[in-house]
Design an enzyme around this catalytic site. Structure first.
Site, short mmCIF file in Angstrom:
data_model
loop_
_atom_site.label_atom_id
_atom_site.label_comp_id
_atom_site.label_asym_id
_atom_site.label_seq_id
_atom_site.Cartn_x
_atom_site.Cartn_y
_atom_site.Cartn_z
N TYR A 1 0.85 -1.20 0.00
CA TYR A 1 0.00 0.00 0.00
C TYR A 1 0.87 1.24 0.00
O TYR A 1 1.81 1.33 0.78
CB TYR A 1 -0.92 0.03 1.24
N GLU B 1 -0.52 4.78 -0.62
CA GLU B 1 -1.33 5.98 -0.90
C GLU B 1 -0.47 7.23 -0.69
O GLU B 1 0.29 7.32 0.27
CB GLU B 1 -2.55 6.02 0.04
N ASP C 1 -5.26 13.88 -25.57
CA ASP C 1 -5.41 12.47 -25.18
C ASP C 1 -4.61 11.63 -26.18
O ASP C 1 -5.07 11.33 -27.28
CB ASP C 1 -6.90 12.09 -25.19
N THR D 1 -2.42 6.10 -22.38
CA THR D 1 -2.35 4.77 -21.82
C THR D 1 -0.92 4.26 -22.03
O THR D 1 -0.25 4.67 -22.98
CB THR D 1 -3.30 3.79 -22.53
N LYS E 1 -0.82 0.65 -25.08
CA LYS E 1 -1.13 0.57 -26.51
C LYS E 1 0.20 0.62 -27.28
O LYS E 1 1.02 -0.26 -27.10
CB LYS E 1 -2.14 1.66 -26.88
N ARG F 1 -0.74 -2.54 -18.67
CA ARG F 1 -2.05 -1.88 -18.72
C ARG F 1 -2.07 -0.74 -17.70
O ARG F 1 -1.80 -0.97 -16.51
CB ARG F 1 -3.08 -2.94 -18.34
C1 LIG Z 1 -7.89 3.62 -24.97
C2 LIG Z 1 -8.27 5.05 -24.80
C3 LIG Z 1 -8.59 5.59 -23.55
C4 LIG Z 1 -8.83 4.76 -22.30
O1 LIG Z 1 -7.92 3.86 -21.92
P1 LIG Z 1 -8.32 2.68 -20.89
O2 LIG Z 1 -7.01 2.29 -20.32
O3 LIG Z 1 -9.02 1.65 -21.69
O4 LIG Z 1 -9.22 3.29 -19.86
C5 LIG Z 1 -8.81 6.95 -23.45
N1 LIG Z 1 -8.74 7.74 -24.53
C6 LIG Z 1 -8.48 7.25 -25.76
C7 LIG Z 1 -8.42 8.19 -26.90
C8 LIG Z 1 -8.25 5.89 -25.94
O5 LIG Z 1 -8.01 5.42 -27.15
#
Ligand SMILES: *Cc1c(COP(=O)(O)O)cnc(C)c1O
Length: 432
Positions: free
Chosen positions: A57, A59, A210, A236, A239, A245
């Site tokens: 933990y 936090e 994003d 993220t 990807k 993840r």
């Molecule tokens: C995949 C994605 C997310 C969210 O990612 P998660 O880890 O699945 O919550 C947010 N914004 C965009 C543009 C994405 O492609």
């Protein structure tokens, strides 16, 4: 051929789960992974993810924890933050978001009051759920106004289905959003933060980029970076960046306190330090010159895949690709074929991808007329342009001959042979 399972030693007490992990490894090895948001992490990332850090933990943030025993964890999280700042040339990094969605909600919470206006991309034009979809909690807390793409074009010299920046500006002037969100989840073209900066400045809005999908391409120098242009960048780590993840946020030093407070205690409890250690491993891998070679190959592979699929009769949404993904309109290939059926047929042929809405899709989001493909995972496995052309052929054959089970089985056998030559985990044992 059978060799000891890599999981059996750890999971001898639970052969049921061990067997399922073995099944999944086999699935990833013997079928084509073309989901644009997926990748194959390194064994080092897998090891860190499965480490004893899951017990701890922590936090708070390094040096300011609410629990004891965090000397080692502090070093790990600091290392992850330093590496991430170095990788992207950012002033501040937060590596605690459990996911990309949490990173986005954290930023909204840091910068806005409930009810404030956000200008973001429409889900059915390529935006993400957290960009204000009615199904997402984001739309219940903040007021979203949505922009989309320019209309499709019949004239090949005038590419259609590009982000409509005139519309972004018009809507910004009309609605005066506090935050403008750039970035998409199903858009095959380059998104340049510079195109949005002037608009944000003109209306006094903050700009969030994003970067969930192309983060790895930016790290590898194969896509323009929004860092230093946007006020905040979320992404993220799993990807194209090829880590565990999870999510992360980059910001200016000025916004650091607000962002950190919005993630913890604002949105999350204890951070996943095993995932943070794995993020640190992935960030170091992404700094290696070989990662730049990888990122450029991902883009070259997507271009090769797109060209070959176009030759098979598919229409490319946005007229092509600049990044790791290809969005196909299935209607030109076969007016009867839906995204849902295509995905199911491909599954039977050992080709994993996802159906996707296309702009102005006449079918429902559950059925769709589109297919989204990505090259990040199979490029990690070592595939190049030659294999992309092969994949386009296999995929088209499976869809064309979808009524014939023998034909599907023949494609599946060819897919398995191709995958056997490009094992993503050659150092892991198991039934390959
Ligand atoms: C995949 C994605 C997310 C969210 O990612 P998660 O880890 O699945 O919550 C947010 N914004 C965009 C543009 C994405 O492609």
């Amino acid at each position: 051929m059978s060799s000891p399972s890599p999981f059996s030693a750890w999971l001898a007490e639970d052969p049921e789960v061990a067997g399922l992990l073995e099944d999944e490894l086999l699935r990833q090895r013997t079928t084509l992974q073309l989901i644009a948001s997926e990748n194959f992490t390194s064994p080092a990332v897998l090891a860190a993810t499965g480490s004893v850090l899951t017990n701890k933990y922590a936090e708070g943030y390094p040096g300011r924890r609410y629990y004891g025993g965090n000397q080692v964890v502090d070093e790990i999280e600091d290392l992850a933050r330093q590496r991430l700042c170095e990788l992207f040339g950012a002033e501040h990094a937060n590596v605690q978001p459990h996911s990309g969605a949490n990173a986005n909600v954290g930023v909204y919470q840091a910068l806005l009051e409930p009810g404030d206006t956000i200008l973001a991309m429409r889900l059915d034009q390529g935006g993400h759920l957290t960009h204000g979809s009615p199904a997402s909690i984001t739309s219940k807390i903040w007021h979203f106004v949505s922009y989309g793409l320019t209309p499709a074009s019949d004239d090949p010299s005038v590419p259609g289905e590009m982000i409509d920046l005139d519309q972004v500006r018009d809507l910004a002037l009309e609605h005066r959003p506090k935050l403008i969100v750039a970035g998409a989840t199903a858009y095959a073209r380059t998104i340049d933060a510079a195109d949005y900066r002037g608009i944000a400045d003109e209306v006094g809005a903050l700009l969030m980029f994003d970067l969930a999908h192309p983060a790895g391409l930016v790290a590898g120098g194969a896509h323009p970076s929004p860092v230093g242009i946007a006020d905040v960048v979320t992404f993220t780590t799993h990807k194209t960046l090829r880590g565990p993840r999870g999510g992360a946020i980059l910001s200016t030093e000025e916004l650091a306190k607000k962002i950190d407070g919005a993630i913890f205690p604002g949105l999350q409890g204890g951070p996943l330090e095993h995932a943070i250690a794995a993020k640190a491993v992935a960030f170091k891998e992404a700094m290696d010159p070989s990662f730049s070679v990888y990122a450029h190959q991902v883009v070259a592979n997507a271009a090769a895949l797109a060209t070959a699929l176009e030759a098979e009769g598919f229409r490319l949404v946005s007229g092509g690709t600049d990044n790791h993904l290809v969005l196909l309109d299935l209607r030109s290939f076969d007016a009867e074929l839906t995204g849902k059926e295509a995905q199911e047929v491909m599954d039977r042929a050992g080709i994993t991808a996802n159906r996707n809405t296309i702009p102005d899709d006449p079918r429902s989001p559950f059925v769709t007329s589109g297919l989204r493909l990505g090259t990040a995972a199979e490029t990690t496995a070592g595939m190049g342009e030659t294999q992309m052309v092969q994949i386009a052929g296999l995929l088209s054959r499976a869809l064309r001959e979808r009524g014939d089970e023998d034909a599907i089985a023949a494609v599946r056998a060819e897919v398995a042979a191709l995958c056997a030559a490009f094992d993503p985990y050659p150092t892991l044992a198991g039934e390959g």
